[in-house]
Design a protein around this motif. Sequence first.
Motif, mmCIF file in Angstrom:
data_model
loop_
_atom_site.group_PDB
_atom_site.id
_atom_site.type_symbol
_atom_site.label_atom_id
_atom_site.label_comp_id
_atom_site.label_asym_id
_atom_site.label_seq_id
_atom_site.Cartn_x
_atom_site.Cartn_y
_atom_site.Cartn_z
ATOM 1 N N ASP A 148 -13.676 25.856 -23.765
ATOM 2 C CA ASP A 148 -14.709 26.885 -23.750
ATOM 3 C C ASP A 148 -14.652 27.734 -22.483
ATOM 4 O O ASP A 148 -15.525 28.532 -22.221
ATOM 5 N N ALA A 149 -13.566 27.553 -21.729
ATOM 6 C CA ALA A 149 -13.400 28.378 -20.538
ATOM 7 C C ALA A 149 -13.309 29.847 -20.924
ATOM 8 O O ALA A 149 -12.572 30.204 -21.817
ATOM 9 N N THR A 150 -14.051 30.673 -20.269
ATOM 10 C CA THR A 150 -13.975 32.101 -20.535
ATOM 11 C C THR A 150 -12.862 32.687 -19.677
ATOM 12 O O THR A 150 -12.494 32.098 -18.661
ATOM 13 N N PRO A 151 -12.327 33.846 -20.065
ATOM 14 C CA PRO A 151 -11.173 34.379 -19.345
ATOM 15 C C PRO A 151 -11.363 34.449 -17.829
ATOM 16 O O PRO A 151 -10.436 34.201 -17.076
ATOM 17 N N ASP A 152 -12.559 34.754 -17.351
ATOM 18 C CA ASP A 152 -12.677 34.915 -15.894
ATOM 19 C C ASP A 152 -12.729 33.585 -15.149
ATOM 20 O O ASP A 152 -12.591 33.547 -13.940
ATOM 21 N N THR A 153 -12.888 32.471 -15.873
ATOM 22 C CA THR A 153 -12.802 31.202 -15.153
ATOM 23 C C THR A 153 -11.393 30.626 -15.231
ATOM 24 O O THR A 153 -11.078 29.661 -14.566
ATOM 25 N N LEU A 154 -10.556 31.231 -16.059
ATOM 26 C CA LEU A 154 -9.184 30.739 -16.159
ATOM 27 C C LEU A 154 -8.371 31.256 -14.979
ATOM 28 O O LEU A 154 -8.408 32.426 -14.652
ATOM 29 N N LYS A 155 -7.642 30.335 -14.354
ATOM 30 C CA LYS A 155 -6.870 30.730 -13.180
ATOM 31 C C LYS A 155 -5.410 30.972 -13.514
ATOM 32 O O LYS A 155 -4.748 31.793 -12.904
ATOM 33 N N HIS A 156 -4.899 30.190 -14.438
ATOM 34 C CA HIS A 156 -3.456 30.254 -14.732
ATOM 35 C C HIS A 156 -3.178 30.763 -16.137
ATOM 36 O O HIS A 156 -2.323 31.609 -16.336
ATOM 37 N N VAL A 157 -3.938 30.229 -17.100
ATOM 38 C CA VAL A 157 -3.729 30.644 -18.486
ATOM 39 C C VAL A 157 -4.183 32.092 -18.640
ATOM 40 O O VAL A 157 -5.290 32.436 -18.219
ATOM 41 N N GLY A 158 -3.306 32.915 -19.206
ATOM 42 C CA GLY A 158 -3.624 34.329 -19.372
ATOM 43 C C GLY A 158 -2.978 35.203 -18.322
ATOM 44 O O GLY A 158 -2.944 36.419 -18.457
ATOM 45 N N GLY A 159 -2.444 34.608 -17.284
ATOM 46 C CA GLY A 159 -1.766 35.401 -16.255
ATOM 47 C C GLY A 159 -0.288 35.564 -16.569
ATOM 48 O O GLY A 159 0.155 35.317 -17.691
ATOM 49 N N SER A 160 0.482 35.978 -15.585
ATOM 50 C CA SER A 160 1.925 36.106 -15.762
ATOM 51 C C SER A 160 2.658 35.574 -14.537
ATOM 52 O O SER A 160 3.335 36.316 -13.827
ATOM 53 N N PRO A 161 2.520 34.273 -14.275
ATOM 54 C CA PRO A 161 3.242 33.721 -13.121
ATOM 55 C C PRO A 161 4.757 33.791 -13.330
ATOM 56 O O PRO A 161 5.212 33.958 -14.463
ATOM 57 N N ALA A 217 3.507 24.463 -17.900
ATOM 58 C CA ALA A 217 3.077 24.287 -16.512
ATOM 59 C C ALA A 217 1.731 24.978 -16.284
ATOM 60 O O ALA A 217 0.851 24.447 -15.588
ATOM 61 N N GLN A 218 1.558 26.161 -16.904
ATOM 62 C CA GLN A 218 0.269 26.853 -16.776
ATOM 63 C C GLN A 218 -0.864 26.021 -17.361
ATOM 64 O O GLN A 218 -1.942 25.921 -16.772
ATOM 65 N N ARG A 221 -5.586 22.815 -16.539
ATOM 66 C CA ARG A 221 -6.425 21.674 -16.890
ATOM 67 C C ARG A 221 -6.665 20.764 -15.686
ATOM 68 O O ARG A 221 -7.751 20.202 -15.524
ATOM 69 N N LEU A 222 -5.652 20.629 -14.827
ATOM 70 C CA LEU A 222 -5.839 19.782 -13.645
ATOM 71 C C LEU A 222 -6.631 20.504 -12.569
ATOM 72 O O LEU A 222 -7.199 19.874 -11.677
ATOM 73 N N GLY A 223 -6.608 21.832 -12.620
ATOM 74 C CA GLY A 223 -7.219 22.600 -11.549
ATOM 75 C C GLY A 223 -6.354 22.606 -10.299
ATOM 76 O O GLY A 223 -6.831 22.706 -9.175
ATOM 77 N N LYS A 226 -4.740 33.141 -28.168
ATOM 78 C CA LYS A 226 -4.902 33.360 -26.727
ATOM 79 C C LYS A 226 -3.508 33.635 -26.146
ATOM 80 O O LYS A 226 -2.584 32.861 -26.391
ATOM 81 N N ALA A 227 -3.384 34.717 -25.413
ATOM 82 C CA ALA A 227 -2.113 35.008 -24.750
ATOM 83 C C ALA A 227 -2.045 34.154 -23.492
ATOM 84 O O ALA A 227 -2.684 34.447 -22.498
ATOM 85 N N VAL A 228 -1.292 33.077 -23.554
ATOM 86 C CA VAL A 228 -1.240 32.144 -22.427
ATOM 87 C C VAL A 228 -0.502 32.768 -21.246
ATOM 88 O O VAL A 228 -0.909 32.633 -20.102
ATOM 89 N N HIS A 229 0.614 33.458 -21.538
ATOM 90 C CA HIS A 229 1.388 34.127 -20.488
ATOM 91 C C HIS A 229 1.728 35.516 -21.016
ATOM 92 O O HIS A 229 2.557 35.670 -21.909
#
Lengths: 162, 271, 803
Positions: free
Chosen positions: C4-17, C505-506, C511-513, C671-674
């Motif tokens: 239930d994490a909303t996009p702004d609380t996601l740190k890695h998922v949704g980015g492009s590392p 890895a994302q 999930r681990l934070g 959800k676009a993970v990367h």
Amino acid sequence: MMRITVTVNGQVYERDVPGHRTLLHFLRQDLGLTGSKEGCGAGECGACTVLLDGHSVNACLVLAPEVDGRCVETVEGQAKDGKLSTIQDAFNRNHAVQCGFCTSGMVMSVQDLLVRTPKPSDDDIKEAIEGNFCRCTGYLQIIEAVRDASGRTEGKGGLKHA
Amino acid sequence: MLHEFEFRAPRTRAELLGVLADHGGLAKLMAGGTDVIVNLRAGGIKPRVVVDVKQVEGYGALTWSDTDGLVIRPATTINDLLRMPGLRERFPLLVACAHDLASYQIRNRATVIGNIVNASPCADMAPALLCLDARAVIASQAGEHEVPMREFITGVKRTVLLPGEVLDRVVVPASSVGARGGYAKLKRISGHDLGLVAVAVHKHGGELRVAVGSAAPTPVLVSGLKETDDAATVVAAAQAAISPISDLRCTKEYREHMVGVYIRRLLREVA
Amino acid sequence: MLEDATPDTLKHVGGSPDRIEAAAKLTGQALYVSDMTLPGMLYAQVTKSPHARARIRGINTSKAEALPGVRAVLTGAELEYRIGLYVVDKYLLARGEVRHFGEAVAAVAADTLEIARRAADLIEVDYEVLPPVLNHMDALKDDAPLVHPDLGKYDHVSAVFTPIPGTNIANQSKLRKGDVEKGFAEAEWLIEREYTNPSVQHVPMETHVAIAQWKMGDEVDIWTSCQSPFAVRNLFCYTFRLPLTQVRVMVPHVGGAFGGKAGIHLEPLVACLSRKAGGRPVKFQATREEEFSLLPCRSALTYRIKTGVAADGKIIAQKMTMYWDAGAYADYAVNVTRASGYSAAGPYEVPNAWVDAYTVYTNKPYGTAYRGFGHVEFFWGLERHMELVAQVIGMDPLEFRRLNTLKPGSITLTGEKITPNTGNPTKCLDVVAESIGYGALTAEETAREKATGCKIGKGIAALHKAPAMPPFTSSSIVLKMNSDGTVVVNTGLTEIGQGANTSLAQVVAERLGFDLAKIRISPDKDTDRDPYDWQTVASKGLVLAGNAAILACDDLLAKAYEVAGQVLRAQPADMDHDGEKIFVRHHRDRAVTFAALAIGYAYPDGNAIGGPLIGVGRYIAQGLANLDKETGQGNCALDWTFGAHGVIVEVDPESGEYHVLKICSAFDVGKAVHAEILRGQAVGGMVQGLGTACCEGYIYDEQGHLLNPSFTDNKIPTARDLPDVIESVAVETPQLDGPFGARGVGEHPMISVAPAIGNAILRAVGCELTHMPMRAEDVWRAMNQAAPIDNWITKTPNKSCKK
Ligand SMILES: Cc1cc2nc3c(=O)[nH]c(=O)nc-3n(C[C@H](O)[C@H](O)[C@H](O)COP(=O)(O)OP(=O)(O)OC[C@H]3O[C@@H](n4cnc5c(N)ncnc54)[C@H](O)[C@@H]3O)c2cc1C
Ligand code: FES
Ligand code: FES
């Protein structure tokens, strides 16, 4: 067998090679430089692209004895002092790598391009890499990486969300 | 992987001709190797000696003079030609054809002379050299002789060259300067590909020439037309000269059709 | 597992590392099997059949054996092993009969590649050439030669597949929903047509390659460029009747796969050569030419669709018959047939449906999985057909599609009910239609037509696909914490360029934070080290392994909290953690670092508790079952990913040459993970689809010789072939049981590119294409109503459209 002396990525190598050995085979087998890949062995795919005296060539279509006394540059010579080259860096930043099998050849073609045309147009880029097949990326992020490496940042697509 | 052979890279023309004379049909000349090595790999040829022509003294020169014209020698690559200052102004058709040959890396190795001697019906340099009245200068231990380009290629992968002979240079006469021309090549993709059919149109001093690739056993030259001829006449003359076949790349009918399409297109484009 | 994490609380998922293995690949340091040599390694070469079908009267290997440096020679006579994924029909080397051009009949291992090649060329095979059956439609005739007279004797997975002995049918899949004849009787319109496409090669840039060493005590080590190490190990052991403990499969970097490396291919033969050579390692790498005919391709298809449409434009009944050309061996083709059969109507609701899908043996190189698993092929016909139906009933093709798409409450062909979270095909269509300015040409486009003399057309096509996998497909992840608090991720999912490692890895970091830099995921895979994952196929990787990763993170954290609770004398509910440490929520200084817990916590006096922290996560597909063999009913889909392409093409009406001016692709990925990896898949798949659409395919002569087994005459798109404008859009209707709401999208971008182009060409110049690829000549012929050329050996389409 013929004795050849060749400078590869700035290092001098002296080796005996049979006349029929290709430069690609020589680099990969005799020198252990396996960064350059074989995708066809017939000049079509560009996975084997290296620079010979500064010009990009298909290493699968060069005979090893031909490079006696000459300079070869391969992907292994790109990064210096533990740092990726400008081109490698731009490829990384722009996600221009997937399986990576075309990557070495692609980087070398781009190296040749940016030396002769530091500010290439998209058409210049496409022409410079048309001899490098990539089955994974669809080329777009590679083109974006080359633009980026040449200091041009406009035109980057990016994923849209609906 | 290639089968075993001996590699030779003679430094002088005399040495080159000597090696050829010694080995006869068992020696294979190689320039850029973009046809030869592909053929070696496929097992299509099994020479005992491969003779690199690029180290021969003087063979790297690409020269222009108002008297002798453009002299292309055995080590001249397609990209050497494209990089030559002033060439586009003098011979736009030659540049157009060279530009459409293979990929950039291949053009760094592929030579003009190799392209002609390989004598493929789809050789991209042939249409330009035919239209521009180029001459082939052939050398052997017996001496030199000259053959007009239109007589040089005699069939699919066949030329007038005899064992022991080398194509020493191709000369594009200065008298062809001022010609206008254009080239159109049908490919299966927009990237590098062999021509399924190709057309060169050349206009010079009121004369119109058309050269067609991949539509007969050899590249075909249709000369003696006039710049003022209408498209239908030109197309008819070209159609009469070609004899295309159907193969896995495309059919005879489509080749015939596209020759017409390209002639009309180029007649519009080449002012 | 929707978080239930909303996009702004996601740190890695949704980015492009950064892609994890990018630097290794960019520097040439990444090791592929083709780069490897082992001490004492021998090189293998094979002798191949020049005929499509022939009896082997004898093989003389004496000259090859006499050649110095030759260490092993094998023929089929010595190898009584058969392999096969679902129908066990293929000998390692042909025995008795060769069944396709390029099939291996003998193999050699020698000190060098050159010696091996010379030896393979010295092997003399005495063939009695037999008439081949090449066209899969001919192979169905009563008097057709049988490609496998022993079909009735072969082992096969009978719960799912139905070979018909005494015929060339390797499998028949059926689906029955409602009453088709009744639906046709009620229909206002009946529209029927047939669509075809040839076999196509995957063209991974790294050809198939394997190294095997058959050691003392039947211990076998295999290094292979493959997608699925566990599948290779299990099938290998099945073939040689070895326990799974005897065989270890290792997969370093893989230079592209696209389905062609999904099953088991060169590994058994190379291992047998090693055994024969006394246990020396043996390497075999296919040449590009061998990649085309020794190794498998994608099946050709003939697809006949008959559609009944009601007065309001709703599809009420559809009868679909697929004839898949397996080539000489069943391999994945039987499963392609099955998976395509139950998806055959696309993302549309069809209340009355009937599907018969046949896999037909012919004497051609055999078909296997290829990105899209049949969907690229049948969507070519289906989405061209939807266009035709719309035209015949006089409705706009977009409107017709929108009216019939699957929506919440719709029932799929197999009886599954669509929910609001299944995904949204209608939205995908709308997105691409808007992007290309679907409908009339703009003033600019009209002006361009005037200036160029070319015609511009716009077309759309929808698509969908669910993973084709057994209902019990599972995946697992092991997380091992190092003593500095970093984490190693072990998974059997391979990295084949699709970005699996980076995306996993994302998920783990999220999930681990933890920071991404703390997560290590090995580029190579090893069946001895890594936990089980069924296969790297079917666009199921991120969904199953991602869920397993989430569970592994939870397991790791639970174990860490347990020890931390003792150290901090706190209850789990009172504790929280950041990337470094676990702390007491109301007393932040009371904390213990992960580093201190990682291999067991030691008190100052040396007393210790806990132990190495290892998190285990396992996930198995939920609620799926085998489909009923008679009706095709049941729940087969882990998730449905919907999508659409919109295309603008420019066609030269004089020549048939055409160019794509713009393409927009939209996929409901949940959800676009990367973001950038997703765009890389979208564009890469689209361009691969462009190749299938425009130029790729196997061309044969009448004897069944493959005429274009190399890049000289089998072109693939280059950088110059790109559409002028390329857009990729993510629609994000969360998948409730997907990791962070994500669903798979690896294959989808390739599907339906061809029909979108075909539909656009139709709009531009009014010509109907029913065969792909669409070469310039094909367009020209269609414009002039000339007979199509059929050098692909597929059935030339016959038109039958009645109103
Ligand atoms: C991937 C690829 C793409 C290609 N695309 C094209 C294309 O688009 N268009 C096209 O026209 N060609 C194409 N080619 C073919 C080839 O590149 C050209 O024909 C090229 O110009 C040949 O030149 P070369 O120097 O490489 O010749 P080589 O391979 O060295 O020689 C070719 C022939 O000429 C003979 N020869 C060379 N020099 C001499 C000499 N001085 N005297 C006598 N005989 C000599 C050789 O013995 C041989 O028979 C392609 C090749 C490849 C591998
Ligand atoms: S390997 Fe050299 S071009 Fe393909
Ligand atoms: S990244 Fe795989 S071929 Fe280019």
